[in-house]
Design a protein around this motif. Structure first.
Motif, PDB file in Angstrom:
ATOM      1  N   ASN A 163     -10.144 -13.596 -13.252  1.00 19.38           N
ATOM      2  CA  ASN A 163     -11.322 -12.975 -13.846  1.00 19.38           C
ATOM      3  C   ASN A 163     -11.908 -13.828 -14.977  1.00 19.38           C
ATOM      4  N   LYS A 165     -12.250 -16.876 -14.901  1.00 23.12           N
ATOM      5  CA  LYS A 165     -12.914 -18.050 -14.335  1.00 23.12           C
ATOM      6  C   LYS A 165     -13.967 -17.659 -13.304  1.00 23.12           C
ATOM      7  N   GLU A 166     -14.475 -16.437 -13.423  1.00 24.55           N
ATOM      8  CA  GLU A 166     -15.440 -15.915 -12.452  1.00 24.55           C
ATOM      9  C   GLU A 166     -16.793 -16.623 -12.536  1.00 24.55           C
ATOM     10  N   THR A 167     -17.230 -16.961 -13.750  1.00 22.52           N
ATOM     11  CA  THR A 167     -18.548 -17.566 -13.926  1.00 22.52           C
ATOM     12  C   THR A 167     -18.424 -18.880 -14.695  1.00 22.52           C
ATOM     13  N   GLU A 168     -19.504 -19.654 -14.681  1.00 21.31           N
ATOM     14  CA  GLU A 168     -19.494 -20.934 -15.389  1.00 21.31           C
ATOM     15  C   GLU A 168     -19.264 -20.736 -16.885  1.00 21.31           C
ATOM     16  N   THR A 169     -19.886 -19.697 -17.448  1.00 18.94           N
ATOM     17  CA  THR A 169     -19.714 -19.413 -18.876  1.00 18.94           C
ATOM     18  C   THR A 169     -18.270 -19.076 -19.198  1.00 18.94           C
ATOM     19  N   ARG A 171     -15.681 -19.930 -17.467  1.00 18.04           N
ATOM     20  CA  ARG A 171     -14.832 -21.101 -17.236  1.00 18.04           C
ATOM     21  C   ARG A 171     -14.854 -22.042 -18.443  1.00 18.04           C
ATOM     22  N   GLU A 219     -16.065 -26.552 -15.251  1.00 13.57           N
ATOM     23  CA  GLU A 219     -17.046 -25.458 -15.332  1.00 13.57           C
ATOM     24  C   GLU A 219     -17.827 -25.272 -14.028  1.00 13.57           C
ATOM     25  N   GLN A 220     -18.036 -26.375 -13.289  1.00 16.19           N
ATOM     26  CA  GLN A 220     -18.841 -26.292 -12.078  1.00 16.19           C
ATOM     27  C   GLN A 220     -18.029 -25.882 -10.856  1.00 16.19           C
ATOM     28  N   ASP A 222     -16.192 -23.575  -8.500  1.00 19.10           N
ATOM     29  CA  ASP A 222     -16.225 -22.146  -8.210  1.00 19.10           C
ATOM     30  C   ASP A 222     -15.072 -21.805  -7.265  1.00 19.10           C
ATOM     31  N   HIS A 224     -13.090 -19.395  -5.054  1.00 14.51           N
ATOM     32  CA  HIS A 224     -13.323 -18.127  -4.365  1.00 14.51           C
ATOM     33  C   HIS A 224     -12.034 -17.330  -4.244  1.00 14.51           C
TER      34      HIS A 224
END
Length: 244
Positions: A163, A165-169, A171, A219-220, A222, A224
């Protein structure tokens, strides 16, 4: 002689006037000012503490120790370089900071108690206190500890790290948490057999493996799969452990 005596009297009057002016200020304001000083520089905090009786008393408030910066203190004192008296003073100061709810002190002790002292229950309790105080890095370490502990703790740890690391922010925040843990681990003797033993893995499918360089920004990336994301975190932490 007269000039020296006059100068001393003038200095005494200045100190009395300063002390009187300080005493006229509300305690709440003084506490906030001293706490702000303590949060930026320990040396300046000591200077404030020694400046007058009023500020010395204010410096002992719980809120001040709660905000004290710890950057000037080693994560683990070196017995070879530091005298026992100095170590005892530092230890007492850190204990006082923890008792007053200093999140950085609670975090440090939590990391130490799990990775070095093999006391997971105490470590998690300290880290929970830090997390309640707003220390995001403590949440990250709680998740990592859960994975190492296994069972239901592992499931919760995977969800927590995933959770985060769900979004770039998120992360970006997680990356700072990882850096903070790395800095602590590089300065302590990691002895917990759970950490030094077989690497725990969560994802059995291994959707993503060797796709994230351990020393790069992520950060980039993603993920899954929460399990894959968590596996990469564990792999990185194990890779940076000091070797003896």
């Amino acid at each position: 002689m007269k000039s020296i005596a006059r100068r001393r009297n003038n200095n005494k009057l200045i100190k009395e006037n300063v002390s009187s002016s300080i005493e006229s200020l509300p305690n709440e304001l003084l506490t906030d000012i001293v706490a702000r000083v303590a949060s930026f520089s320990f040396n300046n905090f000591i200077n404030v503490k020694l400046s007058c009786k009023v500020l010395n008393e204010i410096s002992n408030e719980r809120y001040v120790y709660q905000k004290a910066i710890l950057v000037d203190f080693p994560i683990e004192p070196s017995w070879q370089k530091d005298k026992e008296e100095k170590i005892n003073k530092v230890t007492s100061f850190m204990e006082l900071c923890r008792e007053c709810g200093n999140t950085k002190a609670l975090y440090r002790k939590g990391v130490m108690d799990f990775f070095k002292n093999d006391r997971p229950e105490l470590a998690v309790e300290l880290l929970k206190q830090a997390a309640k105080g707003g220390h995001i890095g403590a949440l990250y370490v709680i998740g990592i500890i859960g994975v190492f502990l296994g069972g239901e703790f592992k499931r919760k740890g995977v969800m927590l790290i995933g959770n985060m690391k769900e979004t770039e922010t998120l992360r970006k925040v997680t990356r700072e948490c990882r850096k903070s843990l790395e800095e602590n681990l590089k300065n302590i003797w990691v002895k917990n057999p759970l950490v030094l033993g077989e690497r725990p893995t969560r994802c059995t499918i291994q959707h993503r493996r060797n796709g994230w360089p351990l020393d790069s920004d992520d950060e980039q990336v993603d993920f899954h799969c929460h399990a894959c994301s968590c596996d990469e975190e564990i792999a990185y932490i194990i890779s940076i452990l000091p070797t003896y």
